[in-house]
Design a protein around this motif. Structure first.
Motif, PDB file in Angstrom:
ATOM      1  N   ASN A  61       5.336  11.107 147.568  1.00 20.18           N
ATOM      2  CA  ASN A  61       4.652  11.102 146.271  1.00 20.18           C
ATOM      3  C   ASN A  61       3.623  12.206 146.174  1.00 20.18           C
ATOM      4  OD1 ASN A  61       5.595   9.148 144.446  1.00 20.18           O
ATOM      5  ND2 ASN A  61       4.998   7.598 145.944  1.00 20.18           N
TER       6      ASN A  61
ATOM      7  N   ARG B   4       5.388  15.263 145.589  1.00 14.42           N
ATOM      8  CA  ARG B   4       5.839  15.339 144.190  1.00 14.42           C
ATOM      9  C   ARG B   4       4.702  15.781 143.293  1.00 14.42           C
ATOM     10  NH1 ARG B   4       9.248  10.180 144.507  1.00 14.42           N
ATOM     11  NH2 ARG B   4      11.317  11.065 144.809  1.00 14.42           N
TER      12      ARG B   4
ATOM     13  N   HIS C 273       4.041  19.299 143.558  1.00 18.06           N
ATOM     14  CA  HIS C 273       5.088  20.056 142.893  1.00 18.06           C
ATOM     15  C   HIS C 273       4.884  20.047 141.377  1.00 18.06           C
ATOM     16  CE1 HIS C 273       9.168  21.734 142.734  1.00 18.06           C
ATOM     17  NE2 HIS C 273       9.222  21.147 141.567  1.00 18.06           N
ATOM     18  N   ASP C 274       4.437  18.901 140.871  1.00 23.73           N
ATOM     19  CA  ASP C 274       4.285  18.768 139.422  1.00 23.73           C
ATOM     20  C   ASP C 274       2.876  19.078 138.940  1.00 23.73           C
ATOM     21  OD1 ASP C 274       6.888  17.976 139.240  1.00 23.73           O
ATOM     22  OD2 ASP C 274       6.427  15.859 139.466  1.00 23.73           O
TER      23      ASP C 274
ATOM     24  N   LYS D 122       6.994  17.015 133.731  1.00 27.25           N
ATOM     25  CA  LYS D 122       8.246  17.569 134.260  1.00 27.25           C
ATOM     26  C   LYS D 122       9.143  18.101 133.133  1.00 27.25           C
ATOM     27  CE  LYS D 122       9.047  13.793 136.448  1.00 27.25           C
ATOM     28  NZ  LYS D 122       9.647  12.727 137.188  1.00 27.25           N
TER      29      LYS D 122
END
Ligand SMILES: C[S@@+](CC[C@H](N)C(=O)[O-])C[C@H]1O[C@@H](n2cnc3c(N)ncnc32)[C@H](O)[C@@H]1O
Length: 639
Positions: free
Chosen positions: A311, A314, A317-318, A324
Motif C-alpha cells: 500500500n 502504491r 506511485h500515486d 489514478k
C-alpha cells in the motif's frame, strides 16, 4: 428528545468478496440532520499485500494509524550514499547495491553536469555475487576503493576530478552525486548554496538563456524532467518493465523518510550536491562545506535496507494523482508532518452498487414528460425546461456555473439553523429497523432537503448545458494532505473557489442499510445515508433504504473533515439519472468563497451530546468557535 440525530450501529459481521481495509480505533456517532456519517477511518486487518519484488528506499517508516501494517515488502537493493556513520545492526551486512553508472570524468572547471552514460546495468538487479566495487564502472576508477564491507561502494580520493555518478534502483529511484574538485577552483572557497538559492539562480539562467515565458516554468520541474529522462533512457536500455514507474512526487518527499536519509547525508560535509529522485521526485541536498579536498577517505555506502508495504508503494506511485486518472483533474497528496501514508482504499469516481441495493428505477418519470423541452443550454432558454420544473420551476445553477445565491442560502440555513430545521419522520424507519428488527425505535427524523435536478443523457440539451454541473465531474485543483491539527488526512483546495462552486461528489459503494449493518463496524470510514425521501414516503423498503460507504471504494470526498456549523462546504442532493429520491448524488458546494490552500470541511451533523450512542465519537478538532464538541471537554471522550 428526538432531534433527528440518528446513529448507525453496524453489527460486526464478515464481509465477503471485498478488500479489507485497516481497522481503526476511532469511530463516531452521527446525527442525523438527515445526513449520516458513521464511521471513521480505515484501519488495518493484518491482511496486507503479498511480497513484491519491487524495492524502494525510504528510511524508517514507523507504524501509522491509517495504513495497513501488514506484511512488509523487503527491498533488496539500496541507494548509495557517502559513508560517514558507523554501521548499525539494521544495516544489511550482505547488501547488494544497485547499479551505478559511471560517467566520463568531468574534466572541466565548473560544477555543471556535463554528461553521463547510461550503462547497461542501470535499473537491473545486480547478480547476488556482484559486490559494490565490482558493479562500479571504470570511468573514475581512481575514485573507487577496495571493498571494505558489503556496504561500502567506493572511496573518493583527493586525486579525482569533478565527476558525476548516478545510481538507480528498480523503482525509479535515482541518486545523482556531483563531486567537485576544489583544485579546479584555484583554491577559492567553495560553499554549497541552499536549494532555494540554486533554484533561483537556475531559474534566472534558464529564463535568460531560453527566453521562457511560461508562467509555470520551474527549475525543479526541469530537474524532475531530467531525472525522468534518465529513468526513461535507462529503462529503455535495460528493463522495459520499469516503464511507467516514474512519477513526480516532490511534495511527498518533502518530509519523507527518503528526505531524512538525505538530511543525514547533508551533515556529512562530503563535498557533494546530492540529487535524489524517488519515482521522479527530486531533492537536492547541499552539504555545508563541500570540497573534494575534504572528502578524502570518505566512502560511498549502501543505505540501510528499508521495508515498505504494498500500500505504501502504491501511495508513492500515486503521489501525483490519487485518482489514478479517474477524474478530469489530478489530485496529489502530501504529508508535511510525518512519514504516514494515506489510508488504503480504491479510488472510484462514480458510485458503485453493492449486492442488493435497489437502484434500477423505472425511468418513465423523466424522458417523455420533461426532456423534449431541454434544448441547447437550458439555462439560456426563455421557459425553464422540464428538469427545472421538477426542481421548482427555477434552475439551481446560475449561468456562472455556481449554485444560485437564494438556493444556496436556503440550503445553508436549513442545515445550520436548528429553528428552521425541518425534519420528516418515517412511520417505520429503515434505520431503526436495521438496528432492532424486533422492536424498532421511533424514527428520529430526517432532514428535509432541497434537491437539484440536473438535465441528463435522456434530455435533448447539450452536454455543456448549464444545468449539468455535478455530472461533469471535478474541476478544481484539490490536494489531500495530512492536517496539522490531528484530524488525520484532509482535503484542501489549491486555488480560490467562488461561492456556490461544485467541489466534488461524495462517492462510494451504494448499499442498503442492512448491508451496511452487516459490515464490520471497524471497516466503516464514512457511510452516508441517502435518506432524503424516507420521511416523505413514510419509510422505505429494505432494498430501497440506501447509503454510501466510502471505506473501501470512494473518491476524494472521503478525506473531507468535519467542521461544526460554519463549514465551507455544504452537501446537496442532486438528481441526475433517477426520477425520485431513493437514490441521488450527494454533491459538495462551497458555502462562501474559499481561498487557495484552505482546508475544505463540511458539517457531518454529529450530535456530540448523544453519549448514549454506542458508536465511539471522535474528539472534534474543527477549531470553529461554534464547535458543538467543546462542551465535552470534561466528559469522557470515547475516541
Ligand atoms: C470521513 S473521515 C475524514 C478523513 C480522515 N481525516 C482521514 O484521515 O481519513 C472522518 C474521520 O476523520 C476524523 N475527523 C474528521 N473531522 C474531524 C474533526 N473536526 N476533528 C477531529 N477528527 C476529525 C475522524 O477520525 C473521523 O472519524
Amino acid at each position: 428528545m428526538n432531534k433527528g440525530k440518528q446513529t448507525v450501529e453496524p453489527r460486526p459481521l464478515a464481509v465477503l468478496g471485498r478488500p479489507e481495509p485497516n481497522s481503526h480505533s476511532s469511530e463516531m456517532h452521527f446525527s442525523s440532520k438527515g445526513k449520516e456519517l458513521m464511521s471513521p477511518n480505515v484501519a488495518s486487518n493484518g491482511k496486507g499485500p503479498q511480497r513484491v519484488s519491487l524495492s524502494l528506499h525510504i528510511k524508517d517508516l514507523g507504524p501509522e494509524p491509517c495504513v495497513i501494517p501488514k506484511k512488509r515488502v523487503v527491498d533488496t537493493h539500496a541507494l548509495i550514499i557517502p559513508k560517514e556513520e558507523p554501521f548499525t545492526d539494521d544495516m544489511p551486512q550482505d547488501e547488494v547495491p544497485i547499479a551505478v553508472i559511471h560517467p566520463d570524468p568531468l574534466s572541466g572547471k565548473d560544477l555543471a553536469i556535463r554528461e553521463f552514460s547510461t550503462g547497461k546495468s542501470n535499473w537491473q538487479v545486480p547478480p547476488e555475487s556482484l559486490h559494490a566495487d565490482e558493479i562500479v564502472g571504470g570511468g573514475a576508477s581512481a575514485s573507487m576503493s577496495k571493498r571494505h564491507t558489503s556496504c561500502e561502494l567506493a572511496t573518493v580520493s583527493n586525486e579525482i576530478p569533478s565527476r558525476l555518478e548516478i545510481a538507480s534502483s528498480q523503482l525509479g529511484e535515482v541518486k545523482i552525486s556531483v563531486s567537485y574538485n576544489n583544485s579546479a577552483l584555484g583554491g577559492q572557497k567553495f560553499q554549497l548554496p541552499s536549494i532555494d538559492e540554486l533554484r533561483e539562480l537556475m531559474a534566472q539562467r534558464c529564463l535568460r538563456s531560453y527566453k521562457l515565458i511560461d508562467p509555470n516554468f520551474d527549475v525543479i520541474k526541469i530537474l524532475n524532467d531530467m531525472c525522468e529522462c534518465i529513468s526513461e533512457l535507462a529503462t529503455n536500455s535495460s528493463n522495459q518493465s520499469r516503464e511507467g514507474d516514474v512519477m513526480p512526487a516532490l511534495d511527498v518527499l518533502k518530509r519523507s523518510p527518503g528526505r531524512d536519509a538525505l538530511d543525514a547525508e547533508s551533515n556529512r560535509e562530503n563535498g557533494c550536491v546530492l540529487a535524489r529522485l524517488l519515482n521522479g521526485s527530486f531533492i537536492v541536498q547541499p552539504s555545508s562545506n563541500g570540497c573534494v579536498d575534504d572528502v578524502g577517505g570518505k566512502e560511498l555506502v549502501v543505505l540501510p535496507q528499508h521495508e515498505l508495504t504494498l500500500n505504501e508503494l502504491r501511495w508513492l506511485h500515486d503521489a501525483s494523482d490519487i485518482t489514478k486518472g479517474e477524474e478530469k483533474v489530478e489530485i496529489s497528496w502530501v504529508n508535511e508532518i510525518n512519514k504516514d501514508f494515506p489510508p488504503p482504499f480504491q479510488y472510484i469516481s462514480e458510485n458503485l452498487v453493492f449486492q442488493n441495493a435497489h437502484v434500477s428505477f423505472n425511468l418513465y418519470g423523466i424522458g417523455d414528460e420533461s426532456c423534449p423541452t431541454c434544448f441547447g443550454d437550458c439555462l439560456l432558454a426563455e421557459q425553464p425546461c422540464g428538469c427545472a420544473c421538477r426542481a421548482g420551476r427555477k434552475f439551481a445553477y446560475s449561468s456562472a456555473g455556481v449554485v444560485e445565491e437564494d438556493f444556496l442560502g436556503e440550503c445553508i440555513s436549513m442545515t445550520r439553523d436548528p429553528q428552521q430545521q425541518f425534519l420528516l419522520y418515517c412511520t417505520e424507519c429503515p434505520l431503526e429497523r436495521s438496528k432492532k428488527d424486533d422492536f424498532p425505535e421511533p424514527c428520529k427524523g430526517h432532514l428535509k432537503r432541497k434537491v437539484i435536478k440536473e438535465c441528463w443523457s435522456k434530455c435533448g440539451c447539450h452536454k455543456q448545458c448549464g444545468n449539468r454541473v455535478v455530472q461533469r465531474g471535478l474541476n478544481y485543483k484539490l490536494q489531500v494532505f495530512l492536517t496539522p491539527d490531528e484530524k488525520g488526512w484532509g482535503l484542501r483546495t489549491l486555488e480560490k473557489l467562488p461561492k456556490g462552486a461544485f467541489v466534488c461528489e461524495f462517492v462510494g459503494e451504494i448499499l442498503t442499510i442492512s448491508e451496511l449493518y452487516a459490515r464490520n463496524r471497524e471497516k466503516h470510514t464514512c457511510p452516508i445515508l441517502l435518506d432524503a425521501y424516507w420521511g416523505l414516503k413514510g419509510g422505505a423498503r429494505d432494498e430501497e433504504a440506501l447509503c454510501l460507504d466510502a471505506t473501501c471504494y470512494g473518491n476524494v470526498a472521503r478525506f473531507i473533515n468535519h467542521r461544526c456549523f460554519d463549514a465551507n462546504l455544504i452537501e446537496i442532493p442532486v438528481e441526475v439519472e433517477t426520477p425520485d429520491l431513493r437514490y441521488y448524488h450527494l454533491a459538495f458546494f462551497t458555502t462562501r468563497e474559499v481561498h487557495a490552500l484552505e482546508e475544505l470541511t463540511w458539517d457531518y451533523g454529529i450530535d456530540f451530546d448523544d453519549l448514549d450512542h454506542p458508536v465511539k465519537a471522535f474528539r472534534c478538532r474543527c477549531g470553529s468557535k461554534f464547535c458543538r464538541n467543546m462542551k465535552r471537554s470534561t466528559r469522557e471522550l470515547r475516541c
